[in-house]
Write a protein that holds these residues in place. Sequence first.
Motif, PDB file in Angstrom:
ATOM      1  N   MET A  96     -29.804  45.919 -19.289  1.00  0.00           N
ATOM      2  CA  MET A  96     -29.338  46.056 -20.765  1.00  0.00           C
ATOM      3  C   MET A  96     -30.707  46.315 -21.800  1.00  0.00           C
ATOM      4  SD  MET A  96     -26.462  43.534 -20.686  1.00  0.00           S
ATOM      5  CE  MET A  96     -25.518  44.473 -21.906  1.00  0.00           C
ATOM      6  N   LEU A  97     -31.693  45.924 -21.337  1.00  0.00           N
ATOM      7  CA  LEU A  97     -32.919  46.049 -22.379  1.00  0.00           C
ATOM      8  C   LEU A  97     -33.958  47.078 -22.062  1.00  0.00           C
ATOM      9  CD1 LEU A  97     -33.335  42.228 -23.448  1.00  0.00           C
ATOM     10  CD2 LEU A  97     -31.974  43.915 -24.549  1.00  0.00           C
ATOM     11  N   ARG A  98     -33.628  47.439 -20.939  1.00  0.00           N
ATOM     12  CA  ARG A  98     -34.347  48.302 -20.200  1.00  0.00           C
ATOM     13  C   ARG A  98     -35.830  48.105 -19.943  1.00  0.00           C
ATOM     14  NH1 ARG A  98     -30.502  50.599 -22.692  1.00  0.00           N
ATOM     15  NH2 ARG A  98     -31.735  51.456 -24.548  1.00  0.00           N
ATOM     16  N   GLN A  99     -36.016  46.690 -19.702  1.00  0.00           N
ATOM     17  CA  GLN A  99     -37.395  46.263 -19.224  1.00  0.00           C
ATOM     18  C   GLN A  99     -38.039  46.649 -17.975  1.00  0.00           C
ATOM     19  OE1 GLN A  99     -37.892  42.430 -20.867  1.00  0.00           O
ATOM     20  NE2 GLN A  99     -37.332  43.001 -22.847  1.00  0.00           N
TER      21      GLN A  99
ATOM     22  N   SER B 280     -23.909  54.710 -18.658  1.00  0.00           N
ATOM     23  CA  SER B 280     -23.519  55.891 -19.401  1.00  0.00           C
ATOM     24  C   SER B 280     -25.091  56.082 -19.843  1.00  0.00           C
ATOM     25  CB  SER B 280     -22.810  55.761 -20.756  1.00  0.00           C
ATOM     26  OG  SER B 280     -23.448  54.543 -21.641  1.00  0.00           O
ATOM     27  N   ASP B 281     -25.174  57.558 -20.403  1.00  0.00           N
ATOM     28  CA  ASP B 281     -26.511  58.083 -20.676  1.00  0.00           C
ATOM     29  C   ASP B 281     -27.005  57.412 -22.018  1.00  0.00           C
ATOM     30  OD1 ASP B 281     -26.736  59.880 -18.706  1.00  0.00           O
ATOM     31  OD2 ASP B 281     -25.291  61.196 -19.859  1.00  0.00           O
ATOM     32  N   LEU B 282     -28.239  57.360 -21.999  1.00  0.00           N
ATOM     33  CA  LEU B 282     -28.906  57.094 -23.564  1.00  0.00           C
ATOM     34  C   LEU B 282     -28.817  58.060 -24.438  1.00  0.00           C
ATOM     35  CD1 LEU B 282     -32.357  55.461 -21.972  1.00  0.00           C
ATOM     36  CD2 LEU B 282     -30.446  54.092 -22.768  1.00  0.00           C
TER      37      LEU B 282
ATOM     38  N   GLN C 190     -37.436  51.103 -13.599  1.00  0.00           N
ATOM     39  CA  GLN C 190     -37.183  51.040 -14.728  1.00  0.00           C
ATOM     40  C   GLN C 190     -35.516  51.578 -14.534  1.00  0.00           C
ATOM     41  OE1 GLN C 190     -39.768  53.961 -16.435  1.00  0.00           O
ATOM     42  NE2 GLN C 190     -41.215  52.351 -17.292  1.00  0.00           N
ATOM     43  N   PHE C 191     -34.783  51.029 -15.606  1.00  0.00           N
ATOM     44  CA  PHE C 191     -33.245  51.617 -15.564  1.00  0.00           C
ATOM     45  C   PHE C 191     -33.127  52.724 -16.655  1.00  0.00           C
ATOM     46  CE2 PHE C 191     -28.842  51.083 -16.388  1.00  0.00           C
ATOM     47  CZ  PHE C 191     -28.300  51.328 -15.063  1.00  0.00           C
ATOM     48  N   PRO C 192     -32.761  53.899 -16.406  1.00  0.00           N
ATOM     49  CA  PRO C 192     -32.738  54.842 -17.389  1.00  0.00           C
ATOM     50  C   PRO C 192     -31.426  55.161 -18.192  1.00  0.00           C
ATOM     51  CG  PRO C 192     -33.009  56.032 -15.597  1.00  0.00           C
ATOM     52  CD  PRO C 192     -32.672  54.521 -14.910  1.00  0.00           C
ATOM     53  N   PHE C 193     -30.423  54.424 -18.256  1.00  0.00           N
ATOM     54  CA  PHE C 193     -29.150  54.497 -18.778  1.00  0.00           C
ATOM     55  C   PHE C 193     -28.638  53.153 -19.618  1.00  0.00           C
ATOM     56  CE2 PHE C 193     -29.411  56.501 -14.453  1.00  0.00           C
ATOM     57  CZ  PHE C 193     -29.005  57.714 -14.795  1.00  0.00           C
TER      58      PHE C 193
END
Length: 175
Positions: free
Chosen positions: A62-65, A112-114, A97-100
């Motif tokens: 959720m915070l894409r850390q 979903s997409d950023l 890393q999580f890119p969504f």
Amino acid sequence: PATSPFWAAFGVQLRDIGFDRNWLHGAREHAPELPAPLQATALHWSTLDDPAPAATAARFFMLRQSQDAASILGDALLREAAAMGLLLAGEDNGLWQFPFNFEIVNGLYILSDLPGDEPDCVMAVGGTTQLLASASYPQEDVGSALDLGCGCGVLALLIAAAANRVVATDINPRA
């Protein structure tokens, strides 16, 4: 596809480490009415020093850390998620890393997409999603339902609990 063994195992793993809607509700309970950008900040502060696997998952998804995704998913799911393009190898000592975008809605894990300039960007769960869900949810079981302009498909997935058949479509083939 959403019904693949990977997605079932993904959901089971996240629930097994306690990363579910109840955990998220508890992490956000001090700031439920904040706008989305401030909710992310509140979630950051509430998970900052928490070593629990659910808090690590929240920081990752959720915070894409960058995180050690194997500690969240396990080695087998990590390999499969990386092969599917769901994870990106980080530059920091094997961190991922999580890119969504990632949300938990009524127990469903929604990706979903950023936001970006890409023409095929799949719309995320937005501020009006709860309003649309309340307005469109059938009061009794229905035979069929249509989600026109489905974006990430969250409304279709929610309505599927009350419908024998749901068709979700969008002008964007990726959605």
